[in-house]
Motif scaffolding. Sequence first.
Motif, PDB file in Angstrom:
ATOM      1  N   ARG A  30       7.358  -1.199   5.109  1.00 24.65           N
ATOM      2  CA  ARG A  30       6.141  -0.577   4.566  1.00 24.65           C
ATOM      3  C   ARG A  30       6.478   0.721   3.841  1.00 24.65           C
ATOM      4  N   GLN A  65      -1.597   2.187   9.570  1.00 24.78           N
ATOM      5  CA  GLN A  65      -1.829   0.888  10.208  1.00 24.78           C
ATOM      6  C   GLN A  65      -1.312   0.970  11.628  1.00 24.78           C
ATOM      7  N   GLN A 113       1.806   4.924   0.667  1.00 25.42           N
ATOM      8  CA  GLN A 113       1.417   5.811   1.769  1.00 25.42           C
ATOM      9  C   GLN A 113       1.511   7.269   1.378  1.00 25.42           C
ATOM     10  N   MET A 124       0.839  -1.207   0.000  1.00 26.01           N
ATOM     11  CA  MET A 124       0.000   0.000   0.000  1.00 26.01           C
ATOM     12  C   MET A 124       0.881   1.268   0.000  1.00 26.01           C
ATOM     13  N   GLU A 143       7.849   0.725   0.231  1.00 24.55           N
ATOM     14  CA  GLU A 143       6.952   0.505  -0.898  1.00 24.55           C
ATOM     15  C   GLU A 143       6.647   1.813  -1.621  1.00 24.55           C
ATOM     16  N   SER A 144       6.540   2.897  -0.851  1.00 24.79           N
ATOM     17  CA  SER A 144       6.272   4.167  -1.537  1.00 24.79           C
ATOM     18  C   SER A 144       7.548   4.965  -1.795  1.00 24.79           C
TER      19      SER A 144
END
Lengths: 149, 149
Positions: A50, A38, A3, A1, A53-54
């Motif tokens: 996490r 989250q 962010q 995902m 990912e971006s």
Amino acid sequence: MIQSLNEHNREDLQEALGKGGQKLTPQREVVFAVLLAQRDHPTVDEVFNRARESMPGLSLATVYNCLETFVGCGLVRQVNHERESTRYCPNLAPHAHFRDKETGQVHDIELPPEVMKSLRSILPPGFDSEVIEISFLGRTKANDPLHSN
Amino acid sequence: MIQSLNEHNREDLQEALGKGGQKLTPQREVVFAVLLAQRDHPTVDEVFNRARESMPGLSLATVYNCLETFVGCGLVRQVNHERESTRYCPNLAPHAHFRDKETGQVHDIELPPEVMKSLRSILPPGFDSEVIEISFLGRTKANDPLHSN
DNA sequence: TTAAAGAGTTAGAATGAGTCTAAACTGCAA
DNA sequence: TTGCAGTTTAGACTCATTCTAACTCTTTAA
Ligand SMILES: [Mn+2]
Ligand SMILES: [Mn+2]
Ligand SMILES: [Zn+2]
Ligand SMILES: [Zn+2]
């Protein structure tokens, strides 16, 4: 995902950083967005994975730096259970932590002011406390949707 | 100060070890005596250095082993504050810990059953807790003799 | 337009509390 | 005796965190 922060949260972040004499940077935005997206009390490595990912070039050192900055600005709390890796929590309301023995998941437990008061009342005269940390260790039977995110 | 246990404490130690399927050894006696002699929540290194005075050949690994054994037998509690070295406490009564920000000293704070109850009452249904850890961080003004040993 | 300064980011080295390993030791029992 | 199980020991190892020094980016000053 992937962010990203909405304008409201970005303003809040910028303001809190500014008060602490720090700047808003793309890395800080991404890391903060990860924490808000989250709220499961991630470790540094989880935040790192996490956030990457971006922002693929992001470094682990920067994640450590960002989180330390947020803690210094009062945006985020560190959560420690025994000697495990430190976890990070963006919930600024007074709350305790419940650690599920089996899953390892950490849940927020609301702390009513009356309980805070009764806790403060057990301190003998001369003891002045700024921070109270409360952590439960146990099992969760039901999956309470309010506390399982 | 050379450490040794009186007969009463030695019996208690032997009994608790026995229940856990463990033996009483000279090293365990010395380490336990160190914990009882000065209840200031020493770190492993502090226990090691004190214990070596009465048993020069003692190794650090053994101190780690002894303390782990005691924790397993319920004779001693581990005390963690943030990411600092683990400290050890032989006080088996329910109590919280107060950490002096300035001196680093750790003091025991008695936990009345009513406070324990009010704490347990904040857990939502489905949350079952076996252990509750409470730690205060702050300053001590007076030197309360009951809590400064 | 350039140059210097300052803050932030980065990769990788260093730290250190705690854990693991394998060899030596101990006390007890066959 | 001998064997065995538990314990102790030194030292190697792990891994979360901290430190270092080079690099980038943005702002300020000339
Ligand atoms: Mn707001
Ligand atoms: Mn007794
Ligand atoms: Zn939390
Ligand atoms: Zn204690």
